[in-house]
Design a protein around this motif. Structure first.
Motif, mmCIF file in Angstrom:
data_model
loop_
_atom_site.group_PDB
_atom_site.id
_atom_site.type_symbol
_atom_site.label_atom_id
_atom_site.label_comp_id
_atom_site.label_asym_id
_atom_site.label_seq_id
_atom_site.Cartn_x
_atom_site.Cartn_y
_atom_site.Cartn_z
ATOM 1 N N ASP A 45 19.697 -58.516 -4.648
ATOM 2 C CA ASP A 45 20.907 -58.242 -5.415
ATOM 3 C C ASP A 45 20.737 -57.074 -6.375
ATOM 4 O O ASP A 45 21.613 -56.786 -7.184
ATOM 5 N N GLY A 46 19.615 -56.379 -6.292
ATOM 6 C CA GLY A 46 19.355 -55.252 -7.184
ATOM 7 C C GLY A 46 19.715 -53.921 -6.554
ATOM 8 O O GLY A 46 19.841 -53.790 -5.337
ATOM 9 N N LYS A 47 19.892 -52.923 -7.400
ATOM 10 C CA LYS A 47 20.182 -51.559 -6.958
ATOM 11 C C LYS A 47 18.905 -50.892 -6.456
ATOM 12 O O LYS A 47 17.872 -50.969 -7.115
ATOM 13 N N GLY A 48 18.968 -50.233 -5.302
ATOM 14 C CA GLY A 48 17.819 -49.443 -4.870
ATOM 15 C C GLY A 48 17.368 -49.652 -3.447
ATOM 16 O O GLY A 48 16.385 -49.033 -3.021
ATOM 17 N N LYS A 49 18.054 -50.459 -2.673
ATOM 18 C CA LYS A 49 17.625 -50.715 -1.295
ATOM 19 C C LYS A 49 17.819 -49.471 -0.427
ATOM 20 O O LYS A 49 16.890 -49.009 0.229
ATOM 21 N N THR A 50 19.040 -48.949 -0.435
ATOM 22 C CA THR A 50 19.294 -47.716 0.311
ATOM 23 C C THR A 50 18.502 -46.564 -0.272
ATOM 24 O O THR A 50 17.971 -45.719 0.465
ATOM 25 N N THR A 51 18.412 -46.529 -1.584
ATOM 26 C CA THR A 51 17.673 -45.454 -2.246
ATOM 27 C C THR A 51 16.216 -45.438 -1.807
ATOM 28 O O THR A 51 15.635 -44.374 -1.547
ATOM 29 N N ALA A 52 15.606 -46.609 -1.702
ATOM 30 C CA ALA A 52 14.215 -46.684 -1.248
ATOM 31 C C ALA A 52 14.082 -46.204 0.189
ATOM 32 O O ALA A 52 13.153 -45.462 0.530
ATOM 33 N N ALA A 53 15.028 -46.616 1.035
ATOM 34 C CA ALA A 53 14.984 -46.195 2.434
ATOM 35 C C ALA A 53 15.134 -44.682 2.552
ATOM 36 O O ALA A 53 14.423 -44.026 3.327
ATOM 37 N N LEU A 54 16.063 -44.123 1.778
ATOM 38 C CA LEU A 54 16.247 -42.673 1.786
ATOM 39 C C LEU A 54 14.996 -41.954 1.295
ATOM 40 O O LEU A 54 14.608 -40.917 1.843
ATOM 41 N N GLY A 55 14.379 -42.494 0.248
ATOM 42 C CA GLY A 55 13.160 -41.866 -0.271
ATOM 43 C C GLY A 55 12.066 -41.803 0.778
ATOM 44 O O GLY A 55 11.394 -40.768 0.940
ATOM 45 N N MET A 56 11.876 -42.899 1.511
ATOM 46 C CA MET A 56 10.880 -42.886 2.581
ATOM 47 C C MET A 56 11.282 -41.931 3.694
ATOM 48 O O MET A 56 10.441 -41.245 4.288
ATOM 49 N N GLY A 57 12.604 -41.880 3.973
ATOM 50 C CA GLY A 57 13.069 -40.964 5.003
ATOM 51 C C GLY A 57 12.780 -39.515 4.638
ATOM 52 O O GLY A 57 12.317 -38.734 5.486
ATOM 53 N N PHE A 58 13.037 -39.141 3.391
ATOM 54 C CA PHE A 58 12.744 -37.770 2.962
ATOM 55 C C PHE A 58 11.242 -37.497 2.989
ATOM 56 O O PHE A 58 10.802 -36.406 3.359
ATOM 57 N N ARG A 59 10.469 -38.486 2.619
ATOM 58 C CA ARG A 59 9.015 -38.315 2.652
ATOM 59 C C ARG A 59 8.541 -38.070 4.083
ATOM 60 O O ARG A 59 7.727 -37.174 4.344
ATOM 61 N N ALA A 60 9.053 -38.877 5.030
ATOM 62 C CA ALA A 60 8.664 -38.712 6.428
ATOM 63 C C ALA A 60 9.120 -37.355 6.963
ATOM 64 O O ALA A 60 8.357 -36.646 7.646
ATOM 65 N N ALA A 61 10.360 -36.975 6.650
ATOM 66 C CA ALA A 61 10.865 -35.686 7.106
ATOM 67 C C ALA A 61 10.059 -34.533 6.517
ATOM 68 O O ALA A 61 9.859 -33.503 7.158
#
Length: 231
Positions: A45-61
């Motif tokens: 129920d906290g903020k940051g689920k999509t944000t975490a996924a995006l952060g990993m995506g940018f790191r991988a890219a």
């Protein structure tokens, strides 16, 4: 007993991946990951689920790996403008792409949207997710992929954003998601996000399960979504 030599600064640096060298930005060239293939689940129920996924995506890219994000249930809403900062950033990032199969409003709420339309969009998202997983199964994920290539030709890192909310709202079934995980090729990193409900059905098949918990959130005191933080 620990050998003092194992804990001195020089030894510690020698045993780290970077050997103690300060990291710097380099050019992004197509590459293939050595250790991808896990299933990650981000819920709560906290903020940051999509944000975490995006952060990993940018790191991988940033390492030259091919990344794609498929978003469920994120269409337009009165609370946000018709632009999202992450879409602009993804468009500027080599090897990272996205698509959105959301519908206006939110399923189950009296906001003028049609629940049948939400279900139709969720079904379309599931079909697209299967296509993306199948494309990655046909690709050689141990090799670099075209950073400008179509995602259905294979990706190293796939984010299915808010798919767990679609299950929690009965737009998709638990078996739908379990089947996707089962069909995932060995070297595809798969990230599933969403849901305030614990997706216990995934615990046995996931390698990482993170509960993003809310302690305090400004939305509870009337703060609306803010440009640059929530969209």
């Amino acid at each position: 007993m620990t050998d003092p030599q194992d804990t001195d600064p020089a030894s510690v640096r020698k045993n780290t991946p970077g050997r103690g060298v300060r990291p710097e930005a380099t050019a992004i060239d197509p590459a293939a990951p050595d250790e991808f293939g896990l299933v990650q689940v981000w819920w709560g129920d906290g903020k940051g689920k999509t944000t975490a996924a995006l952060g990993m995506g940018f790191r991988a890219a940033g390492h030259g790996y091919r990344v794609h994000m498929l978003q469920f249930m994120k269409g337009g809403a009165d609370s946000v403008e018709a632009v999202r900062g992450e879409y602009n950033a993804i468009a500027a990032m080599p090897g990272f792409s996205y698509e959105n199969l959301g519908h206006y409003g939110w399923a189950g709420l009296k906001d003028g949207s049609d629940d049948a339309d939400h279900a139709k969009q969720a079904d379309a998202g599931l079909a697209r997710a299967k296509e993306l997983v199948a494309g990655s199964a046909d690709a050689d994920l141990t090799e670099p992929l075209d950073l400008d290539g179509d995602p259905e030709d294979g990706v190293h890192f796939l984010i299915l954003d808010e798919i767990l909310y679609a299950v929690a709202m009965d737009l998709l079934s638990e078996d739908d998601v379990l089947e996707l995980v089962e069909e995932k090729p060995e070297n595809l990193e798969l990230v599933l996000t969403g849901s305030h409900d614990n997706p216990t059905y995934l615990h046995d098949v996931a390698d990482l399960v993170t509960n993003v918990r809310k302690v305090k959130h400004p939305i509870d005191s009337g703060q609306r979504a803010r440009r640059g933080t929530e969209y």
